[in-house]
Design an enzyme around this catalytic site. Structure first.
Site, PDB file in Angstrom:
ATOM      1  N   HIS A 191     -50.794  91.415-111.909  1.00 54.96           N
ATOM      2  CA  HIS A 191     -50.233  90.063-111.833  1.00 54.96           C
ATOM      3  C   HIS A 191     -50.031  89.507-113.239  1.00 54.96           C
ATOM      4  CE1 HIS A 191     -50.763  88.639-107.445  1.00 54.96           C
ATOM      5  NE2 HIS A 191     -50.563  89.929-107.494  1.00 54.96           N
TER       6      HIS A 191
ATOM      7  N   PRO B  89     -66.903  80.651-108.205  1.00 57.89           N
ATOM      8  CA  PRO B  89     -65.823  81.649-108.241  1.00 57.89           C
ATOM      9  C   PRO B  89     -64.458  81.131-108.722  1.00 57.89           C
ATOM     10  CG  PRO B  89     -66.346  81.054-105.983  1.00 57.89           C
ATOM     11  CD  PRO B  89     -67.361  80.372-106.839  1.00 57.89           C
TER      12      PRO B  89
ATOM     13  N   LYS C 156     -64.639  84.919-112.421  1.00 54.99           N
ATOM     14  CA  LYS C 156     -65.356  85.523-113.547  1.00 54.99           C
ATOM     15  C   LYS C 156     -66.612  86.314-113.176  1.00 54.99           C
ATOM     16  CE  LYS C 156     -62.717  84.470-116.943  1.00 54.99           C
ATOM     17  NZ  LYS C 156     -61.597  85.244-116.400  1.00 54.99           N
TER      18      LYS C 156
ATOM     19  N   TYR D 122     -53.935  78.216-107.027  1.00 55.30           N
ATOM     20  CA  TYR D 122     -55.108  77.340-107.104  1.00 55.30           C
ATOM     21  C   TYR D 122     -54.590  75.919-106.881  1.00 55.30           C
ATOM     22  CZ  TYR D 122     -57.703  81.188-109.282  1.00 55.30           C
ATOM     23  OH  TYR D 122     -58.331  82.392-109.542  1.00 55.30           O
TER      24      TYR D 122
HETATM   25  P1  RFL Z   1     -74.564  92.358-106.766  1.00 55.53           P
HETATM   26  O1  RFL Z   1     -73.155  92.669-106.322  1.00 55.53           O
HETATM   27  O2  RFL Z   1     -75.259  91.241-106.126  1.00 55.53           O
HETATM   28  O3  RFL Z   1     -75.385  93.697-106.586  1.00 55.53           O
HETATM   29  C1  RFL Z   1     -76.780  93.738-106.714  1.00 55.53           C
HETATM   30  C2  RFL Z   1     -77.299  94.882-105.894  1.00 55.53           C
HETATM   31  O4  RFL Z   1     -78.718  94.957-106.066  1.00 55.53           O
HETATM   32  C3  RFL Z   1     -79.320  95.176-104.792  1.00 55.53           C
HETATM   33  N1  RFL Z   1     -80.724  94.709-104.849  1.00 55.53           N
HETATM   34  C4  RFL Z   1     -81.754  95.539-105.010  1.00 55.53           C
HETATM   35  N2  RFL Z   1     -81.829  96.867-105.133  1.00 55.53           N
HETATM   36  C5  RFL Z   1     -83.071  97.408-105.268  1.00 55.53           C
HETATM   37  N3  RFL Z   1     -84.198  96.675-105.293  1.00 55.53           N
HETATM   38  C6  RFL Z   1     -84.172  95.347-105.171  1.00 55.53           C
HETATM   39  N4  RFL Z   1     -85.317  94.651-105.182  1.00 55.53           N
HETATM   40  C7  RFL Z   1     -82.923  94.720-105.021  1.00 55.53           C
HETATM   41  N5  RFL Z   1     -82.535  93.432-104.887  1.00 55.53           N
HETATM   42  C8  RFL Z   1     -81.211  93.449-104.787  1.00 55.53           C
HETATM   43  C9  RFL Z   1     -78.451  94.401-103.834  1.00 55.53           C
HETATM   44  O5  RFL Z   1     -78.582  94.866-102.506  1.00 55.53           O
HETATM   45  C10 RFL Z   1     -77.062  94.657-104.405  1.00 55.53           C
HETATM   46  O6  RFL Z   1     -76.451  95.801-103.838  1.00 55.53           O
HETATM   47  O7  RFL Z   1     -74.630  92.108-108.354  1.00 55.53           O
HETATM   48  P2  RFL Z   1     -73.783  92.772-109.540  1.00 55.53           P
HETATM   49  O8  RFL Z   1     -73.714  94.259-109.375  1.00 55.53           O
HETATM   50  O9  RFL Z   1     -74.292  92.181-110.772  1.00 55.53           O
HETATM   51  O10 RFL Z   1     -72.270  92.280-109.285  1.00 55.53           O
HETATM   52  C11 RFL Z   1     -71.902  90.967-109.451  1.00 55.53           C
HETATM   53  C12 RFL Z   1     -70.799  90.587-108.465  1.00 55.53           C
HETATM   54  O11 RFL Z   1     -71.108  91.067-107.183  1.00 55.53           O
HETATM   55  C13 RFL Z   1     -70.629  89.078-108.412  1.00 55.53           C
HETATM   56  O12 RFL Z   1     -70.613  88.515-109.715  1.00 55.53           O
HETATM   57  C14 RFL Z   1     -69.370  88.611-107.736  1.00 55.53           C
HETATM   58  O13 RFL Z   1     -69.135  89.202-106.511  1.00 55.53           O
HETATM   59  C15 RFL Z   1     -69.500  87.089-107.585  1.00 55.53           C
HETATM   60  N6  RFL Z   1     -68.688  86.586-106.531  1.00 55.53           N
HETATM   61  C16 RFL Z   1     -67.377  86.455-106.782  1.00 55.53           C
HETATM   62  N7  RFL Z   1     -66.893  86.743-108.024  1.00 55.53           N
HETATM   63  C17 RFL Z   1     -65.604  86.633-108.292  1.00 55.53           C
HETATM   64  O14 RFL Z   1     -65.185  86.925-109.429  1.00 55.53           O
HETATM   65  N8  RFL Z   1     -64.739  86.194-107.295  1.00 55.53           N
HETATM   66  C18 RFL Z   1     -65.174  85.906-106.010  1.00 55.53           C
HETATM   67  O15 RFL Z   1     -64.396  85.538-105.151  1.00 55.53           O
HETATM   68  C19 RFL Z   1     -66.533  86.015-105.720  1.00 55.53           C
HETATM   69  N9  RFL Z   1     -67.024  85.738-104.487  1.00 55.53           N
HETATM   70  C20 RFL Z   1     -69.247  86.267-105.273  1.00 55.53           C
HETATM   71  C21 RFL Z   1     -68.374  85.853-104.243  1.00 55.53           C
HETATM   72  C22 RFL Z   1     -70.624  86.348-105.016  1.00 55.53           C
HETATM   73  C23 RFL Z   1     -71.171  86.016-103.772  1.00 55.53           C
HETATM   74  N10 RFL Z   1     -72.599  86.071-103.626  1.00 55.53           N
HETATM   75  C24 RFL Z   1     -73.429  86.606-104.680  1.00 55.53           C
HETATM   76  C25 RFL Z   1     -73.335  85.516-102.608  1.00 55.53           C
HETATM   77  C26 RFL Z   1     -68.885  85.564-102.983  1.00 55.53           C
HETATM   78  C27 RFL Z   1     -70.281  85.635-102.737  1.00 55.53           C
HETATM   79  C28 RFL Z   1     -70.743  85.320-101.345  1.00 55.53           C
HETATM   80  C1  PHB Z   2     -60.632  86.442-104.386  1.00 58.16           C
HETATM   81  O1  PHB Z   2     -59.573  87.036-104.177  1.00 58.16           O
HETATM   82  O2  PHB Z   2     -61.621  86.602-103.670  1.00 58.16           O
HETATM   83  C2  PHB Z   2     -60.712  85.471-105.503  1.00 58.16           C
HETATM   84  C3  PHB Z   2     -59.663  85.395-106.412  1.00 58.16           C
HETATM   85  C4  PHB Z   2     -59.730  84.475-107.445  1.00 58.16           C
HETATM   86  C5  PHB Z   2     -60.833  83.647-107.548  1.00 58.16           C
HETATM   87  C6  PHB Z   2     -61.875  83.729-106.655  1.00 58.16           C
HETATM   88  C7  PHB Z   2     -61.816  84.648-105.616  1.00 58.16           C
HETATM   89  O3  PHB Z   2     -60.855  82.715-108.541  1.00 58.16           O
END
Ligand code: RFL
Ligand code: PHB
Length: 395
Positions: free
Chosen positions: A72, A293, A297, A201
């Site tokens: 994009h 989100p 980032k 957005y």
């Molecule tokens: P993760 O993905 O949370 O992975 C951590 C892993 O560690 C495991 N774990 C353990 N394993 C062993 N022993 C333990 N005691 C443990 N405790 C936990 C967990 O099961 C898991 O598999 O962290 P990581 O790898 O740092 O990755 C970060 C990203 O996942 C996160 O920053 C993003 O997904 C944040 N986020 C979003 N970011 C975006 O840029 N755009 C989004 O739209 C977006 N939506 C979200 C999100 C995060 C959410 N969370 C955390 C609730 C939506 C949600 C719902």
């Molecule tokens: C998503 O596609 O889940 C998404 C994209 C952009 C954002 C947050 C979430 O800023």
């Protein structure tokens, strides 16, 4: 068990770090609390910065992303019903973002790890970190009732916000910074074509809207909702109806609706812990910081931490550079705070804040007018959105 780097957590941080270290011949063992299916079932981020894309290429896991991901070159904002295109590439000297979901990134990393035979143990319990300050740190855990121990040189805490790694650091050596936002995001995933080629957005008096996508046939939409909302009270019909009300007519008319594949509510939080290192334990990704989100980032900051840590560990193992180990936290946090700032700024700019004073409302409006109405403002948004450059290590 013995390894060089014990990695706790097989989310994107843990798997990417494991892959990059494997590429340079450093042995890792990953332990994960959940099953692979559970990890892949979480619908999260969708946008990859150019630095994250490069890192995935460097890790050798970019083949599917490069053929199926959508590059994009722009993004769109809407406020007061006015559509404002932001030409990301023009404003940043040719940079872009990639639409490729976290689920797919994780799937590719899992596949690469199993192809190269590097070990991951899923379904572990009672994970504990020991002697992180010593030269012989170790991790203990239970697997199907059996007690296990990993001896290692370093521990990477990649276990997300609720993991054990951060909690294992004594409270008097860390400082936490936190802000909880007074609303959440209700997300819906559907196999329908996205309403617009670019992400949108949109600020609306009924609340913020994000129109995102996973592919040309799969859409991801988000609505700002009060924290008190329950996902069960949102039928698909109610979601689509509310989305249409918050979009300008020409987009509402074009919106293709359909059955949801997933619906969930995520609370919004800003959080950073300092420092991100305690002896031989390094915190990576959500274990050390959370962003709302709005700036896309979260996953990208996790990749940025990994970028610094794997380069530092590589220098340590290949050239004996133990002086670099102590630079991890500073390097990672420099970029984390900028990501926090941008996410905080975007969240402020675009959401509706109940109870805000008239003065604050006017300030928010003036911010939107300024940032989206001037070349300098748009450039600031664009350079942050595509991702700020990584610092070189050892400088
Ligand atoms: P993760 O993905 O949370 O992975 C951590 C892993 O560690 C495991 N774990 C353990 N394993 C062993 N022993 C333990 N005691 C443990 N405790 C936990 C967990 O099961 C898991 O598999 O962290 P990581 O790898 O740092 O990755 C970060 C990203 O996942 C996160 O920053 C993003 O997904 C944040 N986020 C979003 N970011 C975006 O840029 N755009 C989004 O739209 C977006 N939506 C979200 C999100 C995060 C959410 N969370 C955390 C609730 C939506 C949600 C719902
Ligand atoms: C998503 O596609 O889940 C998404 C994209 C952009 C954002 C947050 C979430 O800023």
């Amino acid at each position: 068990m013995k390894t060089q780097v014990a990695i706790i957590g097989a989310g994107p941080s843990g798997l990417l770090l494991g892959q990059l270290l494997h590429k340079v011949g450093i042995r890792t063992l990953i332990i994960e609390r959940q099953t692979p299916e559970y990890v892949l079932g979480r619908i999260r981020a969708g946008i990859l910065e150019s630095g994250t894309v490069s890192l995935l290429r460097e890790a050798g896991v970019a083949q599917r992303m490069d053929s199926e991901g959508l590059v994009h070159h722009g993004v769109e904002f809407i406020f007061d019903g006015k559509r404002i295109p932001v030409a990301l590439s023009e404003l940043t000297g040719g940079k872009s973002v990639m639409v490729y979901g976290q689920t797919e990134v994780t799937r590719d990393l899992m596949q690469a790890r199993s192809d190269c035979g590097a070990p991951t143990i899923y379904g572990v319990q009672q994970v504990d970190i020991h002697d992180a300050k010593s030269d012989r740190p170790f991790v203990t855990f239970e697997k199907e009732g059996e007690k296990c121990r990993i001896e290692c040189d370093f521990i990477a805490g990649c276990d997300g916000f609720h993991g054990v790694s951060r909690q294992s650091i004594p409270r008097d050596v860390i400082r936490e910074y936190e802000s909880i936002w007074p609303f959440g995001w209700l997300g819906l995933l559907a196999d329908t074509p996205p309403v617009n080629p670019e992400l949108i957005y949109a600020h609306h008096e009924r609340g913020f809207v994000l129109c995102s996508q996973r592919s040309l046939t799969r859409s991801r939409y988000y609505l700002q909702v009060p924290l008190s909302e329950q996902v069960d009270s949102w039928s698909d019909e109610r979601f689509w109806g509310e989305l249409k009300r918050r979009l300008p007519d020409e987009l509402a008319m074009k919106l293709v609706t359909g059955h949801s594949l997933e619906k969930s509510i995520a609370p919004l939080r800003s959080y950073v812990v300092e420092p991100m290192q305690y002896g031989k334990l390094f915190l990576v990704g959500d274990a050390a910081h959370i962003v709302p989100p709005t700036g896309a980032k979260g996953l990208n900051l996790a990749a940025s931490d990994v970028n610094y840590l794997w380069r530092i560990l590589t220098q340590y193992y290949q050239y004996g550079r133990n002086d670099l180990l102590a630079t991890y936290s500073r390097l990672a946090l420099n970029r984390v705070w900028k990501g926090e700032r941008f996410s905080w700024f975007m969240t402020h700019l675009l959401h509706d804040f109940q109870g805000k004073s008239d003065f604050d409302r006017k300030m928010q409006e003036a911010d939107r007018q300024y940032y989206l109405g001037s070349q300098a403002g748009l450039t600031t948004i664009a350079e942050n959105y595509v991702g700020l450059p990584y610092e070189k290590i050892g400088e």
